[in-house]
Design a protein around this motif. Structure first.
Motif, PDB file in Angstrom:
ATOM      1  N   ASP A   1       0.803  -1.213   0.000  1.00  0.00           N
ATOM      2  CA  ASP A   1       0.000   0.000   0.000  1.00  0.00           C
ATOM      3  C   ASP A   1       0.844   1.275   0.000  1.00  0.00           C
ATOM      4  N   ASP A   2       1.983   1.236   0.700  1.00  0.00           N
ATOM      5  CA  ASP A   2       2.714   2.492   0.863  1.00  0.00           C
ATOM      6  C   ASP A   2       4.237   2.344   0.845  1.00  0.00           C
ATOM      7  N   THR A   3       4.738   1.230   0.314  1.00  0.00           N
ATOM      8  CA  THR A   3       6.183   1.080   0.160  1.00  0.00           C
ATOM      9  C   THR A   3       6.505   0.624  -1.258  1.00  0.00           C
TER      10      THR A   3
ATOM     11  N   HIS B   1      10.155   3.605   1.835  1.00  0.00           N
ATOM     12  CA  HIS B   1       8.923   4.326   2.166  1.00  0.00           C
ATOM     13  C   HIS B   1       9.187   5.805   1.916  1.00  0.00           C
ATOM     14  N   GLN B   2       8.418   6.392   1.005  1.00  0.00           N
ATOM     15  CA  GLN B   2       8.588   7.795   0.618  1.00  0.00           C
ATOM     16  C   GLN B   2      10.040   8.091   0.256  1.00  0.00           C
ATOM     17  N   GLY B   3      10.643   7.164  -0.477  1.00  0.00           N
ATOM     18  CA  GLY B   3      12.004   7.350  -0.970  1.00  0.00           C
ATOM     19  C   GLY B   3      13.110   6.961  -0.007  1.00  0.00           C
ATOM     20  N   THR B   4      12.777   6.661   1.237  1.00  0.00           N
ATOM     21  CA  THR B   4      13.781   6.311   2.240  1.00  0.00           C
ATOM     22  C   THR B   4      13.904   4.800   2.371  1.00  0.00           C
ATOM     23  N   VAL B   5      15.113   4.256   2.170  1.00  0.00           N
ATOM     24  CA  VAL B   5      15.354   2.821   2.322  1.00  0.00           C
ATOM     25  C   VAL B   5      15.280   2.452   3.802  1.00  0.00           C
ATOM     26  N   PHE B   6      14.489   1.420   4.120  1.00  0.00           N
ATOM     27  CA  PHE B   6      14.456   0.996   5.522  1.00  0.00           C
ATOM     28  C   PHE B   6      14.823  -0.475   5.714  1.00  0.00           C
ATOM     29  N   CYS B   7      14.951  -1.261   4.633  1.00  0.00           N
ATOM     30  CA  CYS B   7      15.401  -2.632   4.821  1.00  0.00           C
ATOM     31  C   CYS B   7      15.902  -3.236   3.510  1.00  0.00           C
ATOM     32  N   HIS B   8      16.717  -4.271   3.665  1.00  0.00           N
ATOM     33  CA  HIS B   8      17.171  -5.100   2.548  1.00  0.00           C
ATOM     34  C   HIS B   8      16.698  -6.516   2.829  1.00  0.00           C
ATOM     35  N   THR B   9      16.162  -7.184   1.815  1.00  0.00           N
ATOM     36  CA  THR B   9      15.596  -8.520   1.999  1.00  0.00           C
ATOM     37  C   THR B   9      16.107  -9.496   0.958  1.00  0.00           C
TER      38      THR B   9
ATOM     39  N   GLN C   1      26.623  -0.021   1.607  1.00  0.00           N
ATOM     40  CA  GLN C   1      26.277   0.306   0.229  1.00  0.00           C
ATOM     41  C   GLN C   1      24.777   0.224  -0.007  1.00  0.00           C
ATOM     42  N   ARG C   2      24.135  -0.756   0.580  1.00  0.00           N
ATOM     43  CA  ARG C   2      22.717  -0.984   0.309  1.00  0.00           C
ATOM     44  C   ARG C   2      21.800  -0.077   1.126  1.00  0.00           C
ATOM     45  N   LEU C   3      22.127   0.084   2.403  1.00  0.00           N
ATOM     46  CA  LEU C   3      21.234   0.796   3.308  1.00  0.00           C
ATOM     47  C   LEU C   3      21.666   2.228   3.600  1.00  0.00           C
ATOM     48  N   GLY C   4      22.898   2.562   3.191  1.00  0.00           N
ATOM     49  CA  GLY C   4      23.373   3.923   3.418  1.00  0.00           C
ATOM     50  C   GLY C   4      23.748   4.212   4.856  1.00  0.00           C
ATOM     51  N   CYS C   5      24.053   3.168   5.630  1.00  0.00           N
ATOM     52  CA  CYS C   5      24.424   3.352   7.029  1.00  0.00           C
ATOM     53  C   CYS C   5      25.930   3.175   7.192  1.00  0.00           C
TER      54      CYS C   5
END
Length: 266
Positions: free
Chosen positions: A97-99, A135-143, A201-205
């Motif tokens: 719905d929103d990601t 979510h709204q352009g912000t990466v929050f997980c890699h799966t 690289q993936r999550l930007g942390c």
């Protein structure tokens, strides 16, 4: 005695947290503006500072606000705020719905020994893919997702999963249910680990940043494993909460969570 007379009144800190949550949603305060202090809220609602602190902690755990020692409590910027309760498989289906999903490694034949064990496969045949979720352009997980061969073949023609860089709102379990696969539930385990260079690289942390490592095994009504998903979440964008009930005469009424270490009997 009636059930209503036995009902325990909601704790004061939860009532206050609900009031603050509603006020934030109604944009009573602007982002960047300090929220009322513990003392101000205590006076306004005739509650103790401890009650106010517990109410604020509820909102901090939800990712709705953050506290800066010596400066106050502030609303988390909306572009960093994402909270969705994951209590059922239907909640996970709602991610569409929103990601947005972005394919890192397309769906293809692969082999992973841990996945083979979790999926209870006798052969080296399986399908796998990797993706980021935003979510709204912000990466929050890699799966990373692994599927038994007969399940993976159902998604072979799914364009959203077979091209690197492809983006869509579809979820893997959503695509499977659309193809007639029934899901009865999922078993989840959660641990913590430090981010590697690849995670950076993936999550930007930063390397060493704490990550929440979540593994979910989805099964159909017959108990057959249909998907094993391994996700690493940035903890600032993910909150895990569980309600623990008191033991009653019927053991099935207890909500509990088991925490184990790999290699120890569960």
């Amino acid at each position: 005695m009636s059930s209503s007379s036995r009902r325990v009144e909601e704790p004061g800190y939860r009532r206050l947290a609900g009031h603050l949550r509603d006020a934030i949603k109604e944009k009573r305060w602007a982002e960047g503006e300090a929220l009322p202090t513990d003392g101000e809220l205590g006076s306004e609602f005739s509650v103790s500072r401890q009650t106010v602190r517990r109410a604020y902690l509820e909102l901090v755990n939800e990712g709705l606000v953050y506290r800066v020692p010596g400066s106050g409590t502030f609303i988390t910027p909306s572009h960093l705020r994402y909270r969705r309760p994951f209590e059922t498989v239907d909640d996970l289906l709602g991610l569409a719905d929103d990601t947005e999903l972005e394919v890192v490694q397309p769906l293809e034949g692969t082999f992973d020994p841990d996945a083979a064990r979790e999926l209870m496969l006798d052969s080296r045949l399986m399908y796998g893919m990797q993706f980021l979720r935003r979510h709204q352009g912000t990466v929050f997980c890699h799966t990373s997702v692994f599927l038994p061969p007969e399940i993976g073949r159902l998604l072979d023609g799914e364009e959203a999963f077979t091209q690197a860089g492809a983006t869509s709102t579809v979820t893997v379990i959503g695509a499977l249910t659309a193809r007639g696969i029934q899901l009865s539930g999922a078993e989840q385990s959660m641990t913590a680990r430090s981010a590697t260079e690849l995670d950076q690289q993936r999550l930007g942390c930063a390397i060493g940043h704490p990550l929440l490592h979540v593994e979910r095994l989805y099964v159909d009504p017959s108990g057959r494993a249909v998907e094993w998903a391994v996700s690493d979440f940035l903890p600032e964008h993910y909150t895990h909460r569980i309600h623990l009930g008191r033991r009653r005469s019927n053991p099935s009424s207890i909500t509990a969570e088991r925490i184990t270490r790999k290699g120890t009997p569960s």
